[in-house]
Write an enzyme that holds these catalytic residues in place. Sequence first.
Site, PDB file in Angstrom:
ATOM      1  N   MET A  98     -22.988  20.633  14.471  1.00 45.85           N
ATOM      2  CA  MET A  98     -23.753  19.976  13.414  1.00 45.85           C
ATOM      3  C   MET A  98     -22.936  19.991  12.117  1.00 45.85           C
ATOM      4  O   MET A  98     -23.479  19.849  11.023  1.00 45.85           O
ATOM      5  CB  MET A  98     -25.111  20.648  13.226  1.00 45.85           C
TER       6      MET A  98
ATOM      7  N   GLN B  23     -34.266  18.763  16.223  1.00 51.25           N
ATOM      8  CA  GLN B  23     -34.289  20.197  16.530  1.00 51.25           C
ATOM      9  C   GLN B  23     -34.704  21.047  15.334  1.00 51.25           C
ATOM     10  O   GLN B  23     -34.732  22.266  15.419  1.00 51.25           O
ATOM     11  CB  GLN B  23     -32.946  20.659  17.095  1.00 51.25           C
TER      12      GLN B  23
ATOM     13  N   HIS C  91     -16.180  27.397  15.172  1.00 51.52           N
ATOM     14  CA  HIS C  91     -16.049  26.076  15.813  1.00 51.52           C
ATOM     15  C   HIS C  91     -14.600  25.839  16.242  1.00 51.52           C
ATOM     16  O   HIS C  91     -14.342  25.297  17.317  1.00 51.52           O
ATOM     17  CB  HIS C  91     -16.438  24.964  14.831  1.00 51.52           C
TER      18      HIS C  91
ATOM     19  N   ASP D 185     -25.455  31.317  19.666  1.00 50.38           N
ATOM     20  CA  ASP D 185     -26.742  30.719  20.029  1.00 50.38           C
ATOM     21  C   ASP D 185     -26.927  30.910  21.540  1.00 50.38           C
ATOM     22  O   ASP D 185     -26.870  29.955  22.328  1.00 50.38           O
ATOM     23  CB  ASP D 185     -26.752  29.234  19.641  1.00 50.38           C
TER      24      ASP D 185
HETATM   25  O1  PAF Z   1     -25.484  24.604  18.088  1.00 52.60           O
HETATM   26  C1  PAF Z   1     -25.550  23.557  17.414  1.00 52.60           C
HETATM   27  O2  PAF Z   1     -24.819  23.358  16.439  1.00 52.60           O
HETATM   28  C2  PAF Z   1     -26.557  22.495  17.804  1.00 52.60           C
HETATM   29  O3  PAF Z   1     -27.734  23.061  18.274  1.00 52.60           O
HETATM   30  C3  PAF Z   1     -25.998  21.479  18.811  1.00 52.60           C
HETATM   31  C4  PAF Z   1     -25.661  22.122  20.136  1.00 52.60           C
HETATM   32  C5  PAF Z   1     -24.751  20.817  18.229  1.00 52.60           C
HETATM   33  C6  PAF Z   1     -27.028  20.396  19.085  1.00 52.60           C
HETATM   34  O4  PAF Z   1     -27.379  19.712  17.918  1.00 52.60           O
END
Ligand code: PAF
Length: 280
Positions: free
Chosen positions: A29, A60, A36, A151
Amino acid sequence: MIYTEQNVLHNTLQSLKNQGKTIGLVPTMGALHNGHLSLVKKAKEENDITVVSIFVNPTQFNNPTDLERYPRTLEADAALLATVAPDLLIFAPTVADIYGSDVSSESFDFGQLDKEMEGSSRPGHFDGVGTIVNKLFEIVLPDRAYFGEKDYQQLLIIKKMVEQKGLPVTIVPCAIVRNEEGLALSSRNALLSEEMKKRATFIYRTLMAAKERFATHTPTEVEAWVKEVFAKESDFSLEYFTITDADTLQHITKKEGGKNYRAFIVVHAEGVRLIDNMSM
Ligand code: PAF
């Protein structure tokens, strides 16, 4: 190269796939950080083509303020990605390109996996995650997709969705990346003061101490101890701390041989919701 339209990206990737190229997808996101980048590096090593999606997915978020406050830093993200992988493809679509006029989620049945923790704290969150990740898989056609263990519940839920839908993609889990103080790297950390980024080491230290205690105490005792420790800290407000079976995410009250356990924590600091977990 930055793609903003799903059709253009899809056609490009379809023809690369027809040439036998493998594709790795890192869904994000945005507000990218070293966590990342570790996923991107891994994707690059294991695939011919790497795609990073940058999309703040509205379905979400169950809290409109949280959605509004979520950092959006596309230019800086693209510059950071260029330092590790100048040749990767960035997919940064608009909400309209992804959802058209129907910004809603598919309803999934994830069994017990989404009933606790982030599932109960953020109703509809995992339907939103499942919806966007499934859409991204349809657009990008990845052979592998990379998700961080920060996550952890999301990771298990995506694995379940892939299994349920029989999708031809391998989900690759990636270890949590922490800063020097032990704070799990997260896009939301950008909202913390520098002082708090250092002080939030408290969350990591408490998780480590809980892990040590778990060897000699019951899960219930460890949970009670963590609650007591946080009750004394006025700058941190504990939303939940729970110990579960690492595979089913069911809360446990006693330990059994041969099982793996994981502790999950959510803490609010300076109005920012911080999430972390650790294998016990
Ligand atoms: O983990 C995240 O950044 C988000 O939940 C994802 C997997 C990109 C989905 O929007």
